[in-house]
Design a protein around this motif. Sequence first.
Motif, short mmCIF file in Angstrom:
data_model
loop_
_atom_site.label_atom_id
_atom_site.label_comp_id
_atom_site.label_asym_id
_atom_site.label_seq_id
_atom_site.Cartn_x
_atom_site.Cartn_y
_atom_site.Cartn_z
N GLU A 110 0.85 -1.27 -0.05
CA GLU A 110 -0.09 -0.01 -0.10
C GLU A 110 0.78 1.14 -0.15
OE1 GLU A 110 -3.84 2.12 0.42
OE2 GLU A 110 -3.47 0.00 0.15
N GLN A 111 2.01 1.23 0.90
CA GLN A 111 2.74 2.53 0.87
C GLN A 111 4.26 1.78 0.98
OE1 GLN A 111 2.06 5.10 4.35
NE2 GLN A 111 -0.24 4.25 4.40
N GLY A 112 5.25 2.91 0.79
CA GLY A 112 6.52 2.70 0.77
C GLY A 112 7.09 2.13 2.34
N LEU A 113 8.38 1.67 2.11
CA LEU A 113 9.03 1.45 3.52
C LEU A 113 9.41 2.38 4.28
CD1 LEU A 113 11.64 -1.34 2.03
CD2 LEU A 113 9.30 -1.88 3.07
N SER A 114 9.00 3.63 4.16
CA SER A 114 9.14 4.66 4.97
C SER A 114 7.93 4.40 5.98
CB SER A 114 9.03 5.96 4.35
OG SER A 114 7.91 6.05 3.67
N SER A 115 7.04 4.01 5.95
CA SER A 115 6.13 3.76 6.80
C SER A 115 6.49 2.74 7.78
CB SER A 115 4.66 3.07 6.11
OG SER A 115 3.71 2.84 7.16
N PRO A 116 6.51 2.82 9.28
CA PRO A 116 6.88 2.24 10.20
C PRO A 116 6.18 0.72 10.18
CG PRO A 116 6.64 4.15 11.01
CD PRO A 116 6.19 4.18 9.78
N ALA A 117 4.73 0.69 9.89
CA ALA A 117 4.14 -0.40 9.96
C ALA A 117 4.65 -1.41 8.67
CB ALA A 117 2.68 -0.30 9.91
N VAL A 118 4.72 -0.87 7.55
CA VAL A 118 4.97 -1.59 6.44
C VAL A 118 6.47 -2.09 6.58
CG1 VAL A 118 5.53 -1.68 3.89
CG2 VAL A 118 3.44 -0.15 4.89
N ALA A 119 7.37 -1.36 7.10
CA ALA A 119 8.64 -1.68 7.14
C ALA A 119 8.61 -2.95 8.06
CB ALA A 119 9.52 -0.43 7.83
N LEU A 120 7.81 -2.84 9.17
CA LEU A 120 8.07 -4.03 10.45
C LEU A 120 7.49 -5.22 9.66
CD1 LEU A 120 8.71 -4.85 13.20
CD2 LEU A 120 6.60 -3.82 13.82
N ILE A 121 6.16 -4.93 8.90
CA ILE A 121 5.79 -6.20 8.45
C ILE A 121 6.61 -6.70 7.24
CG2 ILE A 121 4.05 -7.13 6.77
CD1 ILE A 121 2.23 -5.36 7.91
N ARG A 152 9.98 -6.64 7.19
CA ARG A 152 11.18 -7.12 7.78
C ARG A 152 11.00 -8.70 8.39
NH1 ARG A 152 12.80 -4.88 13.39
NH2 ARG A 152 11.17 -6.41 14.00
N GLU A 153 9.70 -8.85 8.98
CA GLU A 153 9.53 -10.31 9.35
C GLU A 153 8.90 -11.07 8.50
OE1 GLU A 153 10.07 -11.19 12.59
OE2 GLU A 153 10.62 -9.19 13.28
N LEU A 154 8.24 -10.69 7.47
CA LEU A 154 7.79 -11.37 6.17
C LEU A 154 9.15 -12.04 5.54
CD1 LEU A 154 5.90 -12.49 4.16
CD2 LEU A 154 6.04 -10.13 2.97
N ARG A 155 10.02 -11.19 5.24
CA ARG A 155 11.19 -11.47 4.67
C ARG A 155 12.18 -12.47 5.46
NH1 ARG A 155 13.52 -7.95 0.36
NH2 ARG A 155 11.75 -6.35 -0.33
N ALA A 156 12.22 -12.20 6.68
CA ALA A 156 12.89 -13.32 7.63
C ALA A 156 12.26 -14.63 7.43
CB ALA A 156 12.96 -12.77 9.03
N THR A 157 10.85 -14.72 7.42
CA THR A 157 10.31 -16.06 7.39
C THR A 157 10.32 -16.64 5.94
OG1 THR A 157 8.38 -15.00 8.90
CG2 THR A 157 8.02 -17.13 7.69
N ARG A 216 4.77 -12.29 10.33
CA ARG A 216 5.46 -13.44 10.33
C ARG A 216 4.20 -14.52 10.00
NH1 ARG A 216 8.23 -11.43 15.01
NH2 ARG A 216 6.45 -11.73 16.43
N ILE A 217 2.74 -14.01 10.30
CA ILE A 217 1.90 -15.19 9.81
C ILE A 217 1.56 -14.93 8.44
CG2 ILE A 217 -0.65 -15.11 9.80
CD1 ILE A 217 -0.69 -13.89 12.43
#
Length: 630
Positions: free
Chosen positions: A57-68, A70-75, A300-301
């Motif tokens: 929806e938004q770029g990685l400058s959004s804290p929520a998007v950045a956090l999702i 990060r955990e998504l890529r780690a999974t 992560r989910i």
Amino acid sequence: MQKNARVFGHNFRRTSRLSRSRRPDRGILVLLTFYLLVHPLANSQPKEVRRVAIFYEQGLSSPAVALIDRELRATLDDSRYQIELYPEFLETTLFDDPADQQEFRQSYIRKYQRRRPDLIIALGPSPVRFMSDSHEKFFAGIPIVFGGTSELQADNPALDSHFAGCWEVYEPAKTLDVALRLQPGSRHVIVVGGVSSFDKHLEATYRESLHSYEASLDFTYLTDLDMPTLLERLKHLPAHTIVLYTHLGMDAKGSRYVGASQAGPMVAGAANAPVFGPSDVDLGYGEVGGYLESFANEGRIVGGIAVRILNGERLQDIPIVRGANAYMFDWRALRRWGFRESDLPAESAVLFRPPSLWQRTKWTWVVSLLIILCLSVLAMYLRLKRAKNRQMGLSGMLITAQEKERSRLASELHDDFSQRLALLALGLENAEETIRSSPDEAVRQVHSLLNAASEIGADLHTVSHRLHSSTLEALGLVPGVSALCKEFGLQHGMEVDFLSDNLPRSIHPDVALCVFRMVQEGLRNSKKHSCAAKAQVRLHRAADKLFVSVSDEGIGFDIRELGKMEGLGIRSMKERVSLQGGRFEIRSEPGKGTRIEAWVAPQPKSELAMDDSRGKQSLTSGRTLETNSW
């Protein structure tokens, strides 16, 4: 492979030049080279590639998007496949014109027509609507995993069997319940928000969820103010107030803010009441916390569902997850407002807690303990080495003393007793020749020879007694020591005073011999080193110990110089007492004489235990000496 082949050829040519005596190693070298050649190839087998397109929806400058993200890529990194990610950003905040968004959609459709991804992840309401509208026509057969939005915010799309994912669920009622538990007696609830579409969406969610509390609490919604006015209002809130922050992406004047890292901290810093936030990205800027939407859990989910689909699991077997919430709180905010952790729900996570003293210093303690342990081991090693060296030195001195004593005995036997025996034999021959011619003279000579033989026997007895006292074994400790004192005084012209009192009933032979040798050596030292004309020997019971002392009034010596002395007498006495588990002390001062003392148990501990195990058998077995037989 060319490089490995060159290495293999080089090693093969090298082994061919080895000498005949080294040829048995050629097979090992060839096998090793073959392993080095094949092993990298086995480990370098490439993983299968899976292409995943992610629509944000938004770029990685959004804290929520950045956090999702990060955990998504780690999974996804834990997948057995090599994942090729293709991130795409709709940026609806910057490009909110529907025509722009439609143009973005068409470009993405053209982009992935010929290079179709294996999986599509849609994060946010606009990507979910995009996939819902175009999936069947343009992305048919491609599984879709969604997240980053609530079902209501995405306009309740009708999703077919190709969709799986996680819907966000905000539950401010649970946050308010925790706030009321932390701050009982609260009467006012201030809800803070903005005017952007997402701000209004969260405001609507809060109004609906908190409607049942309006009968008991006073609610005020500060959602249509500019930022300066809002902050001023927050500075003057009434007592017993709770602030619920939703999201402020844009204020009433159209000023835009990043809700988590800009607007949230400004609200928490200005409010004179505790502020409870909506999500985990808002935590850490002064808000207390609550039952938060966890974007980390959501990432992560979503990543876990994507991995399951890539591994071949059917979409029909993967249920849609609703909510990734958790009770989360800022330890610093709890302390600021005086809230107790015991009032938090049992499953709460308390973040930003400063490390404890143990956590801050545990490595210092570990390193210190290791250093202490190493130093202790080193000290023990040096002590054992010093003891071993001392023991070796003592053993050397004992051997030297033994050899000197043997040399003295050999010289005494040769120069004295052998000559006297030779003279005795010669006298017997003369007496034999004189018997016929002069019987009276022969009788006189025989009497003289008998006296000489008696003297030799007495001298041999003296030598034997010095080596080992038969009186000690035959009569016991007191008679043995008494006889030693009398004999020593007569031989050396020295007055020896002996006194014994209240001795134990039985004394082990080893202990008796230890005491005897100590008295013997103590008297020798008094005569040889102290030049004393008088000595005292005391032997009596001291509690459960046998006390023995040898003292004189000779010249004495400086006790601090004891370690520099090369004599063996004191060392031998100390070692004997130590072997019996006793205590040995020596006291002396220049011009004030010397006193040697020792305390030993009448029965060694091992012998006492053996006697107890045998039921205290009779002491007539020869293992103890009875004082009443003295």
